[in-house]
Design a protein around this motif. Structure first.
Motif, short mmCIF file in Angstrom:
data_model
loop_
_atom_site.label_atom_id
_atom_site.label_comp_id
_atom_site.label_asym_id
_atom_site.label_seq_id
_atom_site.Cartn_x
_atom_site.Cartn_y
_atom_site.Cartn_z
N HIS A 16 -45.46 -54.07 52.24
CA HIS A 16 -44.58 -52.95 51.90
C HIS A 16 -44.98 -52.08 50.76
N ARG A 17 -45.63 -51.14 51.06
CA ARG A 17 -46.09 -50.08 49.75
C ARG A 17 -45.24 -49.28 49.46
N HIS A 18 -44.67 -49.06 48.47
CA HIS A 18 -43.67 -48.14 47.57
C HIS A 18 -44.28 -47.28 46.69
N PRO A 19 -43.80 -45.83 46.45
CA PRO A 19 -44.65 -45.06 45.56
C PRO A 19 -44.41 -45.33 44.22
N ASP A 20 -43.17 -45.74 44.00
CA ASP A 20 -42.90 -46.00 42.44
C ASP A 20 -41.76 -47.14 42.30
N ALA A 21 -41.45 -47.47 41.12
CA ALA A 21 -40.61 -48.60 40.82
C ALA A 21 -39.32 -48.66 41.25
N THR A 55 -41.13 -58.73 36.28
CA THR A 55 -41.22 -58.07 37.31
C THR A 55 -40.11 -57.96 38.26
N PRO A 56 -39.33 -58.96 38.56
CA PRO A 56 -38.06 -58.79 39.51
C PRO A 56 -37.23 -58.15 38.98
N ALA A 57 -36.70 -58.15 37.49
CA ALA A 57 -35.58 -57.63 36.97
C ALA A 57 -34.96 -56.46 37.48
N LEU A 199 -39.79 -63.27 49.87
CA LEU A 199 -40.34 -61.95 49.58
C LEU A 199 -41.25 -62.36 48.31
N LEU A 200 -42.29 -61.46 48.13
CA LEU A 200 -43.12 -61.72 47.43
C LEU A 200 -43.08 -60.35 46.47
N LEU A 201 -42.68 -60.20 45.27
CA LEU A 201 -42.67 -58.92 44.57
C LEU A 201 -43.81 -58.54 43.58
N LEU A 202 -44.57 -57.71 43.86
CA LEU A 202 -45.82 -57.25 43.10
C LEU A 202 -45.58 -55.95 42.51
#
Length: 241
Positions: A16-21, A55-57, A199-202
């Motif tokens: 899943h690609r997201h445009p911003d944080a 990263t996941p905060a 889920l893997l959050l990158l």
């Protein structure tokens, strides 16, 4: 007697690609909340496994505001440094500060370490809690391809990868990614395998490239993050620049 069928192929990850944080954090939080809601519709309690790191905060903060019956949610850790739960560098502290706020303050939290608890006792307690399958497990990945506290080149990595126990103590000395926290407790592939949603959050281009190199190589000893692929459902990878 018929031949034993070969093991099922590991499902390909869904990227899943997201445009911003901001949208990345919101989408990850939505996915975790859906997994918890589905689990709560089927059983009395739902278990959520969370990783530490910075990263996941933001995703945890977004999740904390979701409308769920948080009093029926058990929050636990994917891994922990051998630190007391109120230590600023502990994963427990990060989860308390970013998830266990707002509506999610009603959740029950299982810290792995406690004052007076030995390393063996901590592992035993984590394994006892792990008898309840997780509705969701949230993972991260280091620049070296590690996930949880499973580091490439780590002493005893083979034992951890092959363990039948959900949690083991690990010794990550001489692993740069572990920094000064060599003594740790980590979820194993056996503990992760039965999480219904993984889920893997990158974040960042470098992490995307590392993950793609890991997929191309296919060796979990060099790229422990590959253990996240193991399960009945596809790994959900959420990435943003």
């Amino acid at each position: 007697m018929p031949d034993t069928p070969p093991p099922a192929a590991t499902p390909a990850p869904v990227f899943h690609r997201h445009p911003d944080a901001d949208r990345w954090a919101a989408a990850a939080a939505d996915a975790i909340a859906r997994a918890l809601q589905e689990a709560l519709a089927q059983r009395e309690r739902a278990r959520l496994l969370l990783s530490g790191g910075t990263t996941p905060a933001p995703a945890y903060a977004a999740l904390s505001r979701h409308e769920l019956d948080w009093s029926r949610v058990d929050v636990a850790l994917v891994d922990e440094r051998w630190l007391l739960p109120d230590d600023p560098d502990s994963n427990a502290r990060l989860v308390r500060e970013h998830l266990l706020q707002n509506r999610a303050a009603a959740a029950r939290f299982e810290a792995i370490t406690q004052p007076g608890r030995t390393l063996d006792d901590a592992v035993a307690c984590a394994n006892a809690h792990a008898r309840q399958p997780a509705a969701a497990a949230v993972l991260g990945m280091g620049d070296d391809g590690h996930t949880a506290s499973l580091f490439p080149g780590m002493h005893g990595l083979d034992r951890a990868l092959g363990s039948e126990r959900p949690y083991v103590a690990v010794d990550a000395r001489d692993c740069p990614g572990a920094r000064q926290w060599a003594k740790r407790i980590s979820l194993t592939p056996a503990g992760l395998r039965y999480a219904r949603t993984r889920l893997l959050l990158l974040r960042g281009e470098n992490k995307r490239q590392v993950f793609e190199r890991a997929l191309a190589d296919g060796d979990p000893h060099r790229w422990p993050v590959l253990v996240a692929l193991q399960g009945e459902t596809p790994l959900q990878v959420h990435w943003c620049p």
